[in-house]
Design an enzyme around this catalytic site. Structure first.
Site, PDB file in Angstrom:
ATOM      1  N   CYS A 136     -17.359  -4.123   6.540  1.00 52.28           N
ATOM      2  CA  CYS A 136     -16.380  -3.058   6.266  1.00 52.28           C
ATOM      3  C   CYS A 136     -14.963  -3.618   6.250  1.00 52.28           C
ATOM      4  O   CYS A 136     -14.379  -3.859   7.311  1.00 52.28           O
ATOM      5  CB  CYS A 136     -16.522  -1.948   7.312  1.00 52.28           C
ATOM      6  SG  CYS A 136     -15.334  -0.615   7.124  1.00 52.28           S
ATOM      7  N   CYS A 139     -12.308  -1.383   7.822  1.00 47.61           N
ATOM      8  CA  CYS A 139     -12.351  -1.373   9.290  1.00 47.61           C
ATOM      9  C   CYS A 139     -11.799  -2.678   9.868  1.00 47.61           C
ATOM     10  O   CYS A 139     -11.041  -2.665  10.826  1.00 47.61           O
ATOM     11  CB  CYS A 139     -13.778  -1.213   9.793  1.00 47.61           C
ATOM     12  SG  CYS A 139     -14.722   0.069   8.971  1.00 47.61           S
ATOM     13  N   ASP A 140     -12.205  -3.815   9.315  1.00 44.57           N
ATOM     14  CA  ASP A 140     -11.968  -5.101   9.977  1.00 44.57           C
ATOM     15  C   ASP A 140     -11.026  -6.052   9.248  1.00 44.57           C
ATOM     16  O   ASP A 140     -10.698  -7.114   9.783  1.00 44.57           O
ATOM     17  CB  ASP A 140     -13.323  -5.814  10.209  1.00 44.57           C
ATOM     18  CG  ASP A 140     -14.234  -4.997  11.118  1.00 44.57           C
ATOM     19  OD1 ASP A 140     -13.697  -4.267  11.969  1.00 44.57           O
ATOM     20  OD2 ASP A 140     -15.460  -5.089  10.968  1.00 44.57           O
TER      21      ASP A 140
HETATM   22  C1  LIG Z   1     -19.766  -2.881  12.251  1.00 44.03           C
HETATM   23  C2  LIG Z   1     -19.069  -1.590  11.860  1.00 44.03           C
HETATM   24  C3  LIG Z   1     -17.729  -1.424  12.192  1.00 44.03           C
HETATM   25  C4  LIG Z   1     -17.063  -0.249  11.847  1.00 44.03           C
HETATM   26  N1  LIG Z   1     -15.764  -0.104  12.204  1.00 44.03           N
HETATM   27  C5  LIG Z   1     -15.124   1.049  11.920  1.00 44.03           C
HETATM   28  C6  LIG Z   1     -13.765   1.238  12.312  1.00 44.03           C
HETATM   29  O1  LIG Z   1     -13.131   0.348  12.882  1.00 44.03           O
HETATM   30  N2  LIG Z   1     -13.197   2.434  12.019  1.00 44.03           N
HETATM   31  C7  LIG Z   1     -13.854   3.435  11.356  1.00 44.03           C
HETATM   32  O2  LIG Z   1     -13.286   4.496  11.137  1.00 44.03           O
HETATM   33  N3  LIG Z   1     -15.145   3.278  10.959  1.00 44.03           N
HETATM   34  C8  LIG Z   1     -15.769   2.120  11.219  1.00 44.03           C
HETATM   35  N4  LIG Z   1     -17.070   1.930  10.795  1.00 44.03           N
HETATM   36  C9  LIG Z   1     -17.716   2.998  10.023  1.00 44.03           C
HETATM   37  C10 LIG Z   1     -18.181   4.146  10.953  1.00 44.03           C
HETATM   38  O3  LIG Z   1     -18.918   3.581  12.012  1.00 44.03           O
HETATM   39  C11 LIG Z   1     -19.012   5.148  10.172  1.00 44.03           C
HETATM   40  O4  LIG Z   1     -18.273   5.627   9.065  1.00 44.03           O
HETATM   41  C12 LIG Z   1     -19.409   6.322  11.066  1.00 44.03           C
HETATM   42  O5  LIG Z   1     -20.099   5.867  12.216  1.00 44.03           O
HETATM   43  C13 LIG Z   1     -20.272   7.321  10.325  1.00 44.03           C
HETATM   44  O6  LIG Z   1     -20.600   8.324  11.221  1.00 44.03           O
HETATM   45  P1  LIG Z   1     -21.843   9.293  11.016  1.00 44.03           P
HETATM   46  O7  LIG Z   1     -21.798  10.252  12.140  1.00 44.03           O
HETATM   47  O8  LIG Z   1     -21.852   9.814   9.642  1.00 44.03           O
HETATM   48  O9  LIG Z   1     -23.156   8.396  11.108  1.00 44.03           O
HETATM   49  P2  LIG Z   1     -23.628   7.156  12.004  1.00 44.03           P
HETATM   50  O10 LIG Z   1     -22.573   6.623  12.864  1.00 44.03           O
HETATM   51  O11 LIG Z   1     -24.300   6.261  11.025  1.00 44.03           O
HETATM   52  O12 LIG Z   1     -24.735   7.818  12.945  1.00 44.03           O
HETATM   53  C14 LIG Z   1     -25.958   8.254  12.430  1.00 44.03           C
HETATM   54  C15 LIG Z   1     -26.771   8.860  13.556  1.00 44.03           C
HETATM   55  O13 LIG Z   1     -27.940   9.484  13.012  1.00 44.03           O
HETATM   56  C16 LIG Z   1     -29.046   9.201  13.843  1.00 44.03           C
HETATM   57  N5  LIG Z   1     -30.268   9.361  13.031  1.00 44.03           N
HETATM   58  C17 LIG Z   1     -30.602   8.722  11.888  1.00 44.03           C
HETATM   59  N6  LIG Z   1     -31.813   9.135  11.460  1.00 44.03           N
HETATM   60  C18 LIG Z   1     -32.257  10.054  12.371  1.00 44.03           C
HETATM   61  C19 LIG Z   1     -33.458  10.835  12.505  1.00 44.03           C
HETATM   62  N7  LIG Z   1     -34.449  10.793  11.602  1.00 44.03           N
HETATM   63  N8  LIG Z   1     -33.563  11.671  13.566  1.00 44.03           N
HETATM   64  C20 LIG Z   1     -32.546  11.770  14.464  1.00 44.03           C
HETATM   65  N9  LIG Z   1     -31.388  11.069  14.379  1.00 44.03           N
HETATM   66  C21 LIG Z   1     -31.256  10.207  13.354  1.00 44.03           C
HETATM   67  C22 LIG Z   1     -28.780   7.794  14.353  1.00 44.03           C
HETATM   68  O14 LIG Z   1     -29.509   7.539  15.549  1.00 44.03           O
HETATM   69  C23 LIG Z   1     -27.264   7.852  14.584  1.00 44.03           C
HETATM   70  O15 LIG Z   1     -27.012   8.368  15.871  1.00 44.03           O
HETATM   71  C24 LIG Z   1     -17.764   0.780  11.139  1.00 44.03           C
HETATM   72  C25 LIG Z   1     -19.107   0.604  10.807  1.00 44.03           C
HETATM   73  C26 LIG Z   1     -19.766  -0.560  11.158  1.00 44.03           C
HETATM   74  C27 LIG Z   1     -21.222  -0.729  10.813  1.00 44.03           C
END
Ligand SMILES: Cc1cc2nc3c(=O)[nH]c(=O)nc-3n(C[C@H](O)[C@H](O)[C@H](O)COP(=O)(O)OP(=O)(O)OC[C@H]3O[C@@H](n4cnc5c(N)ncnc54)[C@H](O)[C@@H]3O)c2cc1C
Length: 311
Positions: A136, A139-140
């Protein structure tokens, strides 16, 4: 037989979208049940410094931020359950979602299952994830200010990330295994006309090179896709930009998706193709993919559910 849990609102996923939806829904008196999935806290659990989530003077740790969100959701009245949803029935109301532990029966569901970055699968890539290897740039990228970095990929995301990084870093090397990019022509022109971006055509990543104590990337070994010859380049960081996979397998045939598997939602909102099912965060957003946008969409989904349940 699995226990049955009845609720007005089931939230699937415990990333920033899921917890924010839970905070808003609980405060609106909806008594939400949130199922965490196999990765409680979501994608931010696998990162270290987060510097762009508003409200904090200095960088905070991703896992710490998610712990705060979880506590806040719990404190305002969310029931949080460690379970994983395997199948859903959205053909009739109330909706039924079957997990490993419980069966959930809900009047409304917010899907916040997120997405996962694709990786190359090299051991050295895994070793340096978070220590110079990232998926990302938004992000980084800032952590490599004035340094030399490389981007892997040939599609729109890779080209956009390279252009974004060229404004922060000293130099960017785009590594592509073919002699042509897949990205839009306008992006290619921009990339090829940016002075500090160089393209390594017909090469793939063979190994991430680095050191221990402190763990850091020092370079890459590249392999030619034409004659398998290898060469080393010096870089401080590597961005893998070969795509993302939304976690939507269980919704296939149940909710409308685009060609890449992202859930389709109503423009400017979170309503999916089934009335009463909403989607927030990276599972429906392939453009911004940020914690703050996921949280914002979680808020929107909870407000839309409140209105839906009143109706
Ligand atoms: C290495 C890394 C660094 C990042 N750094 C940043 C940063 O510095 N700043 C920033 O703003 N963003 C950052 N991001 C991006 C950010 O993490 C994501 O945009 C954000 O987490 C998305 O949130 P979300 O709630 O949509 O999903 P996610 O965080 O992807 O969470 C998905 C959730 O769904 C659950 N799930 C999936 N399938 C199922 C199922 N069948 N049943 C029940 N639960 C399920 C998982 O267990 C998880 O808890 C980073 C991402 C990564 C990978």
């Amino acid at each position: 037989m699995a226990d049955q849990k009845k609720t007005d609102l089931l939230i699937i996923g415990s990333g920033p979208a899921g917890y924010t939806a839970a905070i808003y829904a609980a405060r609106a008196g909806l008594n939400p049940v949130l199922v965490t999935g196999a990765e409680p806290g979501g994608q931010l659990m696998i990162t270290t410094d987060v510097e762009n989530y508003p409200g904090y003077e200095n960088a905070i740790q991703g896992p710490w931020l998610m712990e705060q969100m979880e506590k806040q959701a719990k404190n305002v009245g969310t029931e949080i359950i460690f379970d994983y949803i395997n199948t859903v029935d959205f053909s009739k109301t109330p909706f039924t979602c079957k997990g490993d532990i419980n069966e959930y029966v809900a009047k409304a569901v917010i899907v916040c299952t997120g997405a996962k970055a694709r990786w190359l699968g090299l051991e050295s890539e895994e070793k340096f994830k978070g220590f110079g290897v990232s998926a990302c740039a938004t992000c980084d990228g800032i952590f490599f200010k004035g340094q030399d970095v490389a981007v892997i990929g040939g599609g729109n995301s890779a080209v956009e990330e390279a252009i974004y990084l060229s404004k922060i870093c000293n130099s960017v090397t785009l590594i592509h295994r073919r002699d042509k990019l897949r990205s839009e022509k306008v992006l290619q022109d921009k990339l090829l006309n940016t002075k500090n971006i160089k393209v390594e055509w017909n090469h793939e990543l063979d190994e991430v090179l680095g050191k221990d104590g402190p763990k850091a990337v020092t370079g890459l070994r590249l392999k030619s896709t034409l004659d398998s010859k290898t060469k080393e380049i010096k870089v401080d960081g590597l961005f893998v930009a070969i795509g993302h996979d939304p976690a939507t397998e269980i919704f296939k045939g149940k909710l409308d998706m685009d060609s890449e598997g992202y859930l389709v939602v109503e423009k400017g909102g979170t309503k999916t193709s089934v009335k009463g099912i909403f989607a927030a965060g990276d599972v429906q957003d392939k453009v911004y993919r940020q914690a703050v946008t996921a949280a914002g969409q979680g808020c929107m989904a909870a407000l839309e559910v409140e209105k839906f349940l009143q109706e």
